[in-house]
Design an enzyme around this catalytic site. Structure first.
Site, PDB file in Angstrom:
ATOM      1  N   CYS A  71     -20.145  14.342   0.582  1.00 29.84           N
ATOM      2  CA  CYS A  71     -19.809  14.374  -0.841  1.00 29.84           C
ATOM      3  C   CYS A  71     -21.035  13.967  -1.677  1.00 29.84           C
ATOM      4  CB  CYS A  71     -18.650  13.418  -1.121  1.00 29.84           C
ATOM      5  SG  CYS A  71     -18.147  13.450  -2.852  1.00 29.84           S
ATOM      6  N   CYS A  75     -19.912   6.898  -4.861  1.00 27.60           N
ATOM      7  CA  CYS A  75     -18.909   5.820  -4.890  1.00 27.60           C
ATOM      8  C   CYS A  75     -19.245   4.799  -3.790  1.00 27.60           C
ATOM      9  CB  CYS A  75     -17.517   6.398  -4.672  1.00 27.60           C
ATOM     10  SG  CYS A  75     -17.210   7.862  -5.696  1.00 27.60           S
ATOM     11  N   CYS A  78     -17.223   4.400  -0.500  1.00 28.83           N
ATOM     12  CA  CYS A  78     -16.705   5.562   0.221  1.00 28.83           C
ATOM     13  C   CYS A  78     -17.548   5.999   1.416  1.00 28.83           C
ATOM     14  CB  CYS A  78     -16.534   6.733  -0.734  1.00 28.83           C
ATOM     15  SG  CYS A  78     -15.689   8.110   0.067  1.00 28.83           S
ATOM     16  N   CYS A 115      -0.312  14.389   1.333  1.00 28.05           N
ATOM     17  CA  CYS A 115      -1.427  14.351   0.383  1.00 28.05           C
ATOM     18  C   CYS A 115      -2.710  14.859   1.044  1.00 28.05           C
ATOM     19  CB  CYS A 115      -1.625  12.923  -0.118  1.00 28.05           C
ATOM     20  SG  CYS A 115      -2.988  12.794  -1.291  1.00 28.05           S
ATOM     21  N   CYS A 147       0.842  16.570  -2.639  1.00 25.87           N
ATOM     22  CA  CYS A 147      -0.124  15.868  -3.486  1.00 25.87           C
ATOM     23  C   CYS A 147      -1.517  16.326  -3.059  1.00 25.87           C
ATOM     24  CB  CYS A 147       0.035  14.362  -3.272  1.00 25.87           C
ATOM     25  SG  CYS A 147      -1.164  13.375  -4.183  1.00 25.87           S
ATOM     26  N   CYS A 207      -0.794  10.303  -9.932  1.00 22.20           N
ATOM     27  CA  CYS A 207      -0.908   9.210  -8.965  1.00 22.20           C
ATOM     28  C   CYS A 207      -2.254   8.552  -9.242  1.00 22.20           C
ATOM     29  CB  CYS A 207      -0.849   9.776  -7.547  1.00 22.20           C
ATOM     30  SG  CYS A 207      -1.284   8.561  -6.287  1.00 22.20           S
ATOM     31  N   ARG A 279       2.297   1.838  -4.459  1.00 22.22           N
ATOM     32  CA  ARG A 279       1.987   2.101  -3.043  1.00 22.22           C
ATOM     33  C   ARG A 279       1.072   1.047  -2.443  1.00 22.22           C
ATOM     34  NH1 ARG A 279       0.421   7.156  -3.594  1.00 22.22           N
ATOM     35  NH2 ARG A 279       2.621   7.659  -3.707  1.00 22.22           N
TER      36      ARG A 279
HETATM   37  N1  SAM Z   1     -13.161  12.976  -3.792  1.00 13.83           N
HETATM   38  C1  SAM Z   1     -11.950  12.764  -4.467  1.00 13.83           C
HETATM   39  C2  SAM Z   1     -12.018  11.621  -5.458  1.00 13.83           C
HETATM   40  O1  SAM Z   1     -12.844  10.750  -5.316  1.00 13.83           O
HETATM   41  O2  SAM Z   1     -11.190  11.625  -6.376  1.00 13.83           O
HETATM   42  C3  SAM Z   1     -10.769  12.553  -3.547  1.00 13.83           C
HETATM   43  C4  SAM Z   1     -10.897  11.733  -2.305  1.00 13.83           C
HETATM   44  S1  SAM Z   1     -11.263  10.011  -2.530  1.00 13.83           S
HETATM   45  C5  SAM Z   1     -11.676   9.511  -0.893  1.00 13.83           C
HETATM   46  C6  SAM Z   1      -9.694   9.276  -2.910  1.00 13.83           C
HETATM   47  C7  SAM Z   1      -9.659   7.804  -3.164  1.00 13.83           C
HETATM   48  O3  SAM Z   1      -9.724   7.082  -1.951  1.00 13.83           O
HETATM   49  C8  SAM Z   1     -10.745   7.194  -4.003  1.00 13.83           C
HETATM   50  O4  SAM Z   1     -10.552   7.390  -5.370  1.00 13.83           O
HETATM   51  C9  SAM Z   1     -10.635   5.726  -3.650  1.00 13.83           C
HETATM   52  O5  SAM Z   1      -9.772   5.075  -4.567  1.00 13.83           O
HETATM   53  C10 SAM Z   1     -10.016   5.734  -2.248  1.00 13.83           C
HETATM   54  N2  SAM Z   1     -10.953   5.209  -1.249  1.00 13.83           N
HETATM   55  C11 SAM Z   1     -12.061   5.826  -0.791  1.00 13.83           C
HETATM   56  N3  SAM Z   1     -12.715   5.046   0.075  1.00 13.83           N
HETATM   57  C12 SAM Z   1     -12.021   3.891   0.166  1.00 13.83           C
HETATM   58  C13 SAM Z   1     -12.211   2.678   0.900  1.00 13.83           C
HETATM   59  N4  SAM Z   1     -13.273   2.499   1.696  1.00 13.83           N
HETATM   60  N5  SAM Z   1     -11.301   1.699   0.753  1.00 13.83           N
HETATM   61  C14 SAM Z   1     -10.236   1.867  -0.062  1.00 13.83           C
HETATM   62  N6  SAM Z   1     -10.006   2.993  -0.769  1.00 13.83           N
HETATM   63  C15 SAM Z   1     -10.893   3.982  -0.673  1.00 13.83           C
HETATM   64  C1  DTB Z   2      -5.479   6.282  -2.395  1.00 15.80           C
HETATM   65  O1  DTB Z   2      -5.373   5.570  -3.418  1.00 15.80           O
HETATM   66  N1  DTB Z   2      -5.801   5.841  -1.200  1.00 15.80           N
HETATM   67  C2  DTB Z   2      -5.916   6.920  -0.251  1.00 15.80           C
HETATM   68  C3  DTB Z   2      -5.467   8.147  -1.097  1.00 15.80           C
HETATM   69  N2  DTB Z   2      -5.296   7.599  -2.390  1.00 15.80           N
HETATM   70  C4  DTB Z   2      -6.266   9.362  -1.124  1.00 15.80           C
HETATM   71  C5  DTB Z   2      -7.245   7.038   0.374  1.00 15.80           C
HETATM   72  C6  DTB Z   2      -7.691   5.790   1.098  1.00 15.80           C
HETATM   73  C7  DTB Z   2      -8.967   6.099   1.765  1.00 15.80           C
HETATM   74  C8  DTB Z   2      -9.432   4.983   2.647  1.00 15.80           C
HETATM   75  C9  DTB Z   2     -10.726   5.297   3.302  1.00 15.80           C
HETATM   76  C10 DTB Z   2     -10.687   6.461   4.230  1.00 15.80           C
HETATM   77  O2  DTB Z   2      -9.786   6.562   5.109  1.00 15.80           O
HETATM   78  O3  DTB Z   2     -11.610   7.282   4.156  1.00 15.80           O
HETATM   79 FE1  SF4 Z   3     -16.754  11.666  -2.909  1.00 17.26          FE
HETATM   80 FE2  SF4 Z   3     -15.686   9.566  -1.731  1.00 17.26          FE
HETATM   81 FE3  SF4 Z   3     -16.385   9.404  -4.279  1.00 17.26          FE
HETATM   82 FE4  SF4 Z   3     -14.257  10.951  -3.548  1.00 17.26          FE
HETATM   83  S1  SF4 Z   3     -14.415   8.719  -3.384  1.00 17.26           S
HETATM   84  S2  SF4 Z   3     -15.904  11.476  -4.974  1.00 17.26           S
HETATM   85  S3  SF4 Z   3     -14.986  11.636  -1.539  1.00 17.26           S
HETATM   86  S4  SF4 Z   3     -17.790   9.716  -2.540  1.00 17.26           S
END
Ligand code: SAM
Ligand code: DTB
Ligand code: SF4
Length: 348
Positions: A71, A75, A78, A115, A147, A207, A279
């Site tokens: 990506c 973030c 992430c 989702c 979702c 959501c 949630r």
């Molecule tokens: N790329 C899209 C976005 O950022 O909206 C969708 C996927 S993103 C992985 C969805 C959500 O997962 C993020 O907004 C974040 O709140 C959550 N998330 C990602 N990494 C995480 C982590 N290490 N711990 C907890 N939540 C996480």
């Molecule tokens: C949300 O608030 N938590 C979920 C879902 N929406 C998409 C994602 C959590 C991701 C945790 C890190 C991972 O498994 O990559």
């Molecule tokens: Fe990309 Fe992860 Fe950020 Fe979603 S949360 S935009 S997957 S870096």
């Protein structure tokens, strides 16, 4: 994170008519609720929960990463950002068969919401987006609430997703506007709010929630709750995630979020947004059954089930089944409380 919140400024409960659905909460009110002594806060959360939801009913959702890693966003939490070396294997967009097989299996295991997540900054028109529309149609036809979380959307993309049968869209604000800049530089809070507007305008359930444990203060958490609770409509669901600290990300060494912080956040969200599905999201895997029970008592009524979230591990199915048995929880039916026009034609 600063010291745990000790809840020393009890809310003036007699001022707050808790059965009201309000979008005009003041920041002071939210601050005062959040800082209530924990046992009182959980009691009030439980009370509001019972006024608006069936006791013990928990929504069961399953996540699937349909496009993993690489990506372009930064973030800091992430594991899927291309900027960090987390050892994650990238995967292109999954084929329809694979996604529908996962959705069928989630349904057989008792999930009612499926989702699909993509590691994109934003959805891009073209072949891949059309494929996602097909996936949405296919999953909706299974009778699951569909979702997606695909990053930023335009108004037109939201409309196409809605027409395909999308029920909800996940797009988290993650934290306060002030703290946001410290975890993401590649997009703004305003961008996030704009996408949420497109989702809402197209009658897709919003959501939207956040993550605890990124180094934010209690004030940042209060600000996030205030922003969520003063949107034009409350989000239909509010995920409360504990950071999964993944090695290789800038937040890889963050300490674990205490479960009482999760319970405090959940109870405050429950009181501010009584009808929302709150949630208990990422981080459950690190919690004991008793710690999770505290969160359900505080007003959580939704979880992600299945041994994986998007890229990281989640609780074992058998452990969750046992938890439902021990705590007397039961799964919430799909489309409960949805109005007729929100239920896709093909859903059975
Ligand atoms: N790329 C899209 C976005 O950022 O909206 C969708 C996927 S993103 C992985 C969805 C959500 O997962 C993020 O907004 C974040 O709140 C959550 N998330 C990602 N990494 C995480 C982590 N290490 N711990 C907890 N939540 C996480
Ligand atoms: C949300 O608030 N938590 C979920 C879902 N929406 C998409 C994602 C959590 C991701 C945790 C890190 C991972 O498994 O990559
Ligand atoms: Fe990309 Fe992860 Fe950020 Fe979603 S949360 S935009 S997957 S870096």
């Amino acid at each position: 994170m600063e010291e745990p919140c000790l809840g020393r400024t009890p809310a003036k409960w007699h001022y707050i008519v808790m059965s009201d659905i309000r979008t005009d909460w003041t920041r002071n009110e939210v601050h005062s609720l959040y800082h209530t002594p924990l046992m009182e806060l959980i009691f009030q959360g439980a009370r509001v929960h019972r006024e608006h939801h069936e006791t013990g009913e928990v929504q069961v959702c399953t996540l699937l990463s349909i496009k993993t890693g690489a990506c372009p966003e930064d973030c800091a939490y992430c594991p899927q950002s291309a900027r960090y070396n987390t050892g994650l294997e990238t995967e292109p967009l999954l084929a329809t068969d694979e996604v529908l097989a996962a959705a069928r299996s989630a349904k057989e295991s008792g999930s009612t919401r499926f989702c699909m997540g993509a590691a994109w900054r934003c959805a891009k028109d073209g072949k891949e987006f059309d494929h996602v529309l097909d996936l949405v149609r296919g999953v909706a036809d299974l009778g699951l609430e569909v979702c997606c979380t695909l990053g930023m959307l335009t108004d037109e993309q939201a409309r196409k997703l809605k027409d395909a049968g999308l029920y909800a869209y996940n797009h988290n604000l993650d934290s306060s506007e002030a703290f946001y800049d410290r975890i993401i530089s590649t997009r703004t809070y305003e961008d996030r709010l704009e996408t949420l507007g497109h989702v809402r305008d197209n009658d897709i359930s919003v959501c939207c929630g956040g993550i605890l444990g990124m180094g934010e203060t209690h004030d940042d958490r209060v600000d996030l709750l205030h922003t969520l609770a003063t949107q034009p409509e409350h989000p239909e669901s509010v995920p409360v995630n504990a950071l999964i600290a993944v090695k290789g990300t800038p937040l890889g060494d963050q300490p674990k979020v205490p479960s009482w912080d999760m319970a405090r956040m959940i109870a405050t969200a429950r009181i501010l947004m009584p009808r929302a599905m709150v949630r208990l999201s990422a981080g459950r895997v690190e919690m004991t059954l008793e710690q999770q029970a505290l969160c359900f008592m505080a007003g959580a009524n939704s979880i992600f089930m299945g041994d994986k979230l998007l890229t990281t591990g989640n609780n074992e199915l058998d452990d969750d089944r046992r938890m439902f048995e021990v705590l007397g929880l039961k799964p919430r039916p799909a489309y409960k409380n949805a109005s007729a026009h929100q239920i896709p034609v093909g859903a059975s």
